[in-house]
Design a protein around this motif. Sequence first.
Motif, mmCIF file in Angstrom:
data_model
loop_
_atom_site.group_PDB
_atom_site.id
_atom_site.type_symbol
_atom_site.label_atom_id
_atom_site.label_comp_id
_atom_site.label_asym_id
_atom_site.label_seq_id
_atom_site.Cartn_x
_atom_site.Cartn_y
_atom_site.Cartn_z
ATOM 1 N N ARG A 186 0.830 -1.199 0.000
ATOM 2 C CA ARG A 186 0.000 0.000 0.000
ATOM 3 C C ARG A 186 0.871 1.257 0.000
ATOM 4 N NH1 ARG A 186 0.263 1.969 5.148
ATOM 5 N NH2 ARG A 186 0.652 0.461 6.813
ATOM 6 N N THR A 233 -4.317 -2.818 -3.594
ATOM 7 C CA THR A 233 -3.091 -3.560 -3.293
ATOM 8 C C THR A 233 -3.398 -5.038 -3.044
ATOM 9 O OG1 THR A 233 -2.003 -1.608 -2.368
ATOM 10 C CG2 THR A 233 -1.169 -3.757 -1.662
ATOM 11 N N THR A 244 2.117 -8.832 -0.551
ATOM 12 C CA THR A 244 2.166 -7.372 -0.641
ATOM 13 C C THR A 244 2.560 -6.803 0.718
ATOM 14 O OG1 THR A 244 -0.208 -7.295 -0.157
ATOM 15 C CG2 THR A 244 0.445 -7.272 -2.477
#
Length: 297
Positions: A186, A233, A244
């Motif tokens: 993010r 994301t 991620t």
Amino acid sequence: MRIAVSGSSGLIGSALVRSLRTDRHDVLRLVRREASAPDEVRWDPEKGYVDTGRLDGCDAVVHLAGAGIADRRWTESYKRVLRDSRVLGTAAVADAVASLDRPPAVLVCGSAIGYYGDTGDRRTDESAPPGRGFLADLCQEWEAATNAAEEAGIRTVHARTGLVVSRKGGAWGRLFPIFRAGLGGRLGNGRQYWSFISLHDHIAALRHLVDTESLTGPVNLTGPEPLTNREVTAAMGRVLHRPTPFPVPAAALRVALGGFAEDVIGSQRVVPRKLLDSGFAFAFPGIEEALRAALRG
């Protein structure tokens, strides 16, 4: 139809030209050098010059040219490049079409949802006022530069574009390799809204603007449901089968991107009310659909 397109070498312009020619439309491309092919029209946006003889009789003009918003750090000198490439270029095209004996029925000009500034979590459509900041001010000048065409009675549409999902360029062209490498995450706190649209739907929407006589003025070219950066994301991770784990701090974005960082960190929850009201149907409305379409294309 006979359609002239500026910015035809860019991500969106090149895809639009391919789409139009696939359907056997006659496409003229505005180029900044001497024309060397039958489908080329010479123009010089800085000098306000367009070879109007080649444009006379066109059914439509789609003006997409402009320096890349995310191509470089926003120094003061690059801000001037961004402004001049849009405002001067748009004024040149608008003046040219207004002067024609047989002007086009419609002029579709690129713009951006940056017009609205940071909208937070407020759903924002075309009725919203302009926001604050460099990009909002630029978009206002950019759109005002079409005045000559509007005064000449040419239907003028401002395509306020969101984040185009494509692996071939734009912001997403940079994101895909990072996420493929397992380094995605993010941006900032991840709560900011991103108003995205698949490249396929963006091209279809531009063609819809050309064909739909009831559409005029600003039209948002975004998907029907913006998502937060955190949600985007997570979708990138699912589609690419990658973790991620690495959030990018807001301070680091400001150092790397300069003024553009505020538009990355800022929130724009922009919806395409006029597009939907006019009957446009999205092929890839959701983020995972848009991402998978980008990977196929």
